[in-house]
Design a protein around this motif. Structure first.
Motif, PDB file in Angstrom:
ATOM      1  N   ARG A   1      -2.363  -1.395  -7.695  1.00 13.91           N
ATOM      2  CA  ARG A   1      -3.680  -1.544  -7.052  1.00 13.91           C
ATOM      3  C   ARG A   1      -4.204  -2.968  -7.218  1.00 13.91           C
ATOM      4  O   ARG A   1      -4.797  -3.533  -6.299  1.00 13.91           O
ATOM      5  CB  ARG A   1      -4.664  -0.540  -7.640  1.00 13.91           C
ATOM      6  CG  ARG A   1      -4.489   0.861  -7.090  1.00 13.91           C
ATOM      7  CD  ARG A   1      -5.567   1.810  -7.558  1.00 13.91           C
ATOM      8  NE  ARG A   1      -5.454   3.084  -6.878  1.00 13.91           N
ATOM      9  CZ  ARG A   1      -6.073   4.185  -7.270  1.00 13.91           C
ATOM     10  NH1 ARG A   1      -6.839   4.164  -8.351  1.00 13.91           N
ATOM     11  NH2 ARG A   1      -5.920   5.314  -6.591  1.00 13.91           N
TER      12      ARG A   1
ATOM     13  N   GLU B   1       1.981   6.881  -6.721  1.00 13.94           N
ATOM     14  CA  GLU B   1       0.917   7.771  -7.198  1.00 13.94           C
ATOM     15  C   GLU B   1       1.252   9.233  -6.923  1.00 13.94           C
ATOM     16  O   GLU B   1       1.004  10.106  -7.759  1.00 13.94           O
ATOM     17  CB  GLU B   1      -0.419   7.403  -6.559  1.00 13.94           C
ATOM     18  CG  GLU B   1      -1.579   8.200  -7.126  1.00 13.94           C
ATOM     19  CD  GLU B   1      -2.941   7.676  -6.694  1.00 13.94           C
ATOM     20  OE1 GLU B   1      -3.954   8.306  -7.062  1.00 13.94           O
ATOM     21  OE2 GLU B   1      -2.989   6.654  -5.982  1.00 13.94           O
TER      22      GLU B   1
ATOM     23  N   LEU C   1       2.272   1.792  -3.390  1.00  9.92           N
ATOM     24  CA  LEU C   1       1.254   2.367  -4.269  1.00  9.92           C
ATOM     25  C   LEU C   1       1.121   3.871  -4.065  1.00  9.92           C
ATOM     26  O   LEU C   1       1.162   4.651  -5.025  1.00  9.92           O
ATOM     27  CB  LEU C   1      -0.093   1.682  -4.005  1.00  9.92           C
ATOM     28  CG  LEU C   1      -1.352   2.369  -4.560  1.00  9.92           C
ATOM     29  CD1 LEU C   1      -1.327   2.407  -6.072  1.00  9.92           C
ATOM     30  CD2 LEU C   1      -2.603   1.671  -4.047  1.00  9.92           C
ATOM     31  N   THR C   2       0.964   4.300  -2.813  1.00 10.73           N
ATOM     32  CA  THR C   2       0.752   5.725  -2.558  1.00 10.73           C
ATOM     33  C   THR C   2       1.997   6.552  -2.897  1.00 10.73           C
ATOM     34  O   THR C   2       1.883   7.687  -3.376  1.00 10.73           O
ATOM     35  CB  THR C   2       0.353   5.965  -1.090  1.00 10.73           C
ATOM     36  OG1 THR C   2       1.362   5.430  -0.220  1.00 10.73           O
ATOM     37  CG2 THR C   2      -0.977   5.316  -0.781  1.00 10.73           C
TER      38      THR C   2
ATOM     39  N   PHE D   1       0.835  -1.204   0.000  1.00 10.15           N
ATOM     40  CA  PHE D   1       0.000   0.000   0.000  1.00 10.15           C
ATOM     41  C   PHE D   1       0.870   1.254   0.000  1.00 10.15           C
ATOM     42  O   PHE D   1       0.601   2.211  -0.735  1.00 10.15           O
ATOM     43  CB  PHE D   1      -0.938  -0.002   1.202  1.00 10.15           C
ATOM     44  CG  PHE D   1      -1.829   1.206   1.252  1.00 10.15           C
ATOM     45  CD1 PHE D   1      -2.943   1.290   0.426  1.00 10.15           C
ATOM     46  CD2 PHE D   1      -1.541   2.270   2.102  1.00 10.15           C
ATOM     47  CE1 PHE D   1      -3.759   2.415   0.452  1.00 10.15           C
ATOM     48  CE2 PHE D   1      -2.352   3.396   2.127  1.00 10.15           C
ATOM     49  CZ  PHE D   1      -3.464   3.470   1.305  1.00 10.15           C
TER      50      PHE D   1
END
Length: 285
Positions: free
Chosen positions: A267, A248, A244-245, A241
């Motif tokens: 995701r 992004e 991912l963040t 997670f």
């Protein structure tokens, strides 16, 4: 004779002068850890200030991955021999190392999109997707996909190790063998499955774990192992997670340097469940 030569020796045991200072015949800290080799590996290919940060964070993550793989392999060797106590300590160490890997993203997040764009194009198609140690960790934990071997075809040494791990029992497979050895019903189709294929949730396995969780005192060793596996997967999810963040906020929805869709791919990866029955058992209790 100088004043320093004539000064009496310092008898204070806490004085820094009492520390060893002659390493002509013994290993120093830097020699033992090969610090020169370690720092020389930090070789930015541009003049961008943040490229050193980018390399450092990924090097640090690879060092933690190396430790995680070592601990997983050692734990799995013991589990395959029916030993459960020492592997718990090793898996606890894996969990702590995972936490350090996850925290590394917090350092990388200090790099803004403008910072990253100063050197992103310089490393071409290189990507963390191609990390052999990360892939080994995934294979050992049971996330199996033969397609993920392809980026390592140019390195037969790495490819061979990963292919062997892909076709061998995972950490979870070994845990299920322990359930069977404890007298719990696990079908041969589960115990002798094609390990190169992704594991599929099984009702009989769920029933076995339910038996363990309803009587933890009787099955304490495998119960404790199950909870440690949950710790490992929990931290595995947290790392993904944060990955991912971080991606992004740095590149948005641009395609990843390794050719994946980037954020979309990451995701989708969040949907991966390594030990499905151990999560489902909470609902069934």
């Amino acid at each position: 004779m100088s004043q320093a030569d004539s000064a009496p020796p310092n008898t204070n045991p806490d004085a820094p002068e009492r520390a060893y200072s002659d390493f002509t015949r013994s290993l120093s800290y830097g020699d033992y850890l090969r610090i020169d080799t370690l720092t020389s590996a930090h070789q930015p290919v541009t003049q961008a200030h943040d490229e050193h940060l980018f390399i450092a964070v990924h090097h640090i993550s690879e060092v933690w991955l190396n430790l995680i793989v070592q601990e997983l392999r050692a734990a799995m060797t013991l589990l395959s021999a029916g030993v459960t106590d020492a592997p718990l300590k090793m898996l606890s160490r894996v969990v702590r190392a995972q936490e350090q890997m996850t925290n590394a993203w917090e350092v990388l997040k200090t790099m803004t999109p403008a910072d990253y764009l100063q050197f992103r194009s310089a490393f071409g198609r290189a990507s963390g997707f191609q990390s052999a140690q990360y892939r080994m960790m995934e294979f050992l934990l049971g996330n199996r996909n033969a397609t993920l071997l392809r980026p390592h075809q140019h390195r037969p040494d790495l490819y061979g190790l990963l292919e062997a791990a892909l076709n061998a029992p995972s950490l979870y497979d070994l845990a299920l063998r322990l359930l069977s050895e404890r007298g719990l019903a696990i079908a041969p189709s589960v115990l002798e499955r094609d390990f190169a294929q992704p594991y599929v949730q099984n009702d009989e396995v769920l029933a076995a774990w339910l038996t363990v969780y309803r009587d933890p005192e009787r099955y304490w060793d495998v119960y404790e192992l199950a909870e440690k596996l949950i710790d490992v997967e929990d931290n595995f999810r947290r790392w993904r997670f944060n990955h991912l963040t971080t991606v992004e906020r740095t590149i948005g929805f641009k395609t990843g340097s390794g050719g994946t869709s980037g954020v979309g791919y990451l995701r989708k990866a969040l949907d991966t469940v390594l030990f499905p029955e151990l999560w489902q058992v909470r609902t069934e209790l």
